[in-house]
Write a protein that holds these residues in place. Structure first.
Motif: not given
Length: 329
Positions: A53-67, A69-76, A80-85
């Motif tokens: 939300a702060q930096a608006r990266p050009d791409i995200v490398l996202l680990d799927a399994m994390m304690p 909030i997991d990666g799937f929820e982070v991606a969703r 869902a946010d117009a600023a990062t969609a």
């Protein structure tokens, strides 16, 4: 432009790596850094959402399994946010079952790589998606150029009729800016604007090209004007719309403070880092010591999720270009 700003403004992409395993972060961070990317890191889902939300990266490398909030929820949530969609997400997963890979794509991922991570494979996949994202951003920028020029983010416009040079229409903000920077009021068009318009309007009409902008400087601020388009033509002459925007150090610092969630002093320090100043220089500019400037900068690192001056400046420059496109870094 400082060497620091020049190196970042040359096209460096901003990558956010999200993984709760330090070794994975280190391997990818080093590989991406060596390849010329600006790298941010997050070790959990909450941090990832905050950094994105702060930096608006050009791409995200996202680990799927994390304690947590997991990666799937982070991606969703990012989608869902117009600023990062619009940010492409590449999942990193040790799960190879079809249902998990499908879940990654359904959550908003554009691709996935399997663990153990192979940096060269990640770089190759990233490059494909970054190219696609660049093309999409360029198309969106071109399609929305006319709308963005007149939106609520500080732009102003007015219309001048040639050959007489009479100002026939202006927005409220345009009236304020022309009075402040040029000491004129409608129907008078500032002489410098009229001279610029008469010089470039014939070429713009014949060739359909946009002439170089006009920059009017007064005090610490400046007014940048560009010839937007011809809006009318009859036997008595033609009308031209001009779009302008005010830029200043103060405006940029305030925008950085709000958008990056920094204190006023942290935003000031980061601004002068972007300008290529040392801690000693910053201390002198702000009336403090180099040590104080360093402490503020360390807090900026924490808030932005970066580790170096270059990475912090990269985040700042990206945001400045979004908020103040006319600003000269």
């Amino acid at each position: 432009m400082s060497e620091l700003a020049r190196s970042i403004a040359g096209g460096t992409d901003l990558v956010l790596i999200v993984d709760d395993v330090p070794d994975n972060l280190a391997v990818l961070h080093d590989a991406l850094d060596e390849s010329g990317y600006t790298v941010l890191v997050a070790t959990n889902g909450e941090q990832a959402l905050q950094r994105a939300a702060q930096a608006r990266p050009d791409i995200v490398l996202l680990d799927a399994m994390m304690p947590g909030i997991d990666g799937f929820e982070v991606a969703r949530r990012l989608k869902a946010d117009a600023a990062t969609a619009h940010i492409p997400i590449v999942f990193m997963t040790g799960l190879t079952e079809t249902e998990h890979l499908v879940a990654a794509l359904e959550a908003g991922g554009v691709d996935y790589v399997t663990k153990p991570i192979k940096p060269q494979e990640v770089l190759a996949r990233m490059n494909v998606h970054l190219q696609g994202a660049r093309r999409a951003r360029q198309a969106a920028r071109q399609a929305g150029q006319a709308r963005n020029a007149l939106d609520a983010f500080g732009y102003a416009s007015f219309t001048v009729r040639l050959p007489e040079g009479r100002l026939i229409w202006q927005t409220a903000l345009a009236r304020e800016l022309l009075e402040r920077h040029c000491d004129t009021r409608a129907p008078e068009t500032p002489a410098v604007v009229l001279e610029w318009l008469r010089r470039h309007a014939p070429e713009a009409r014949q060739q359909g090209t946009e002439p170089p902008p006009l920059v009017i400087t007064r005090g610490a601020g400046s007014l940048s004007l560009r010839l937007h388009r011809q809006t009318g033509e009859d036997d008595g002459g033609d009308e031209w719309m001009i779009v302008m925007r005010e830029t200043s150090d103060t405006a940029v610092i305030e925008a950085m403070s709000l958008s990056l969630k920094l204190t006023a002093r942290e935003a000031q320090v980061l601004y002068w880092v972007v300008k290529g100043k040392t801690n000693k220089d910053i201390g002198e500019i702000l009336g403090s010591s180099p040590a104080t400037a360093k402490k503020h900068l360390e807090r900026v690192y924490v808030k932005l999720g970066v580790e170096t001056r270059t990475a912090a400046a990269g985040v700042a420059i990206k945001r400045i270009r979004e908020l103040q496109p006319q600003f000269e870094i």
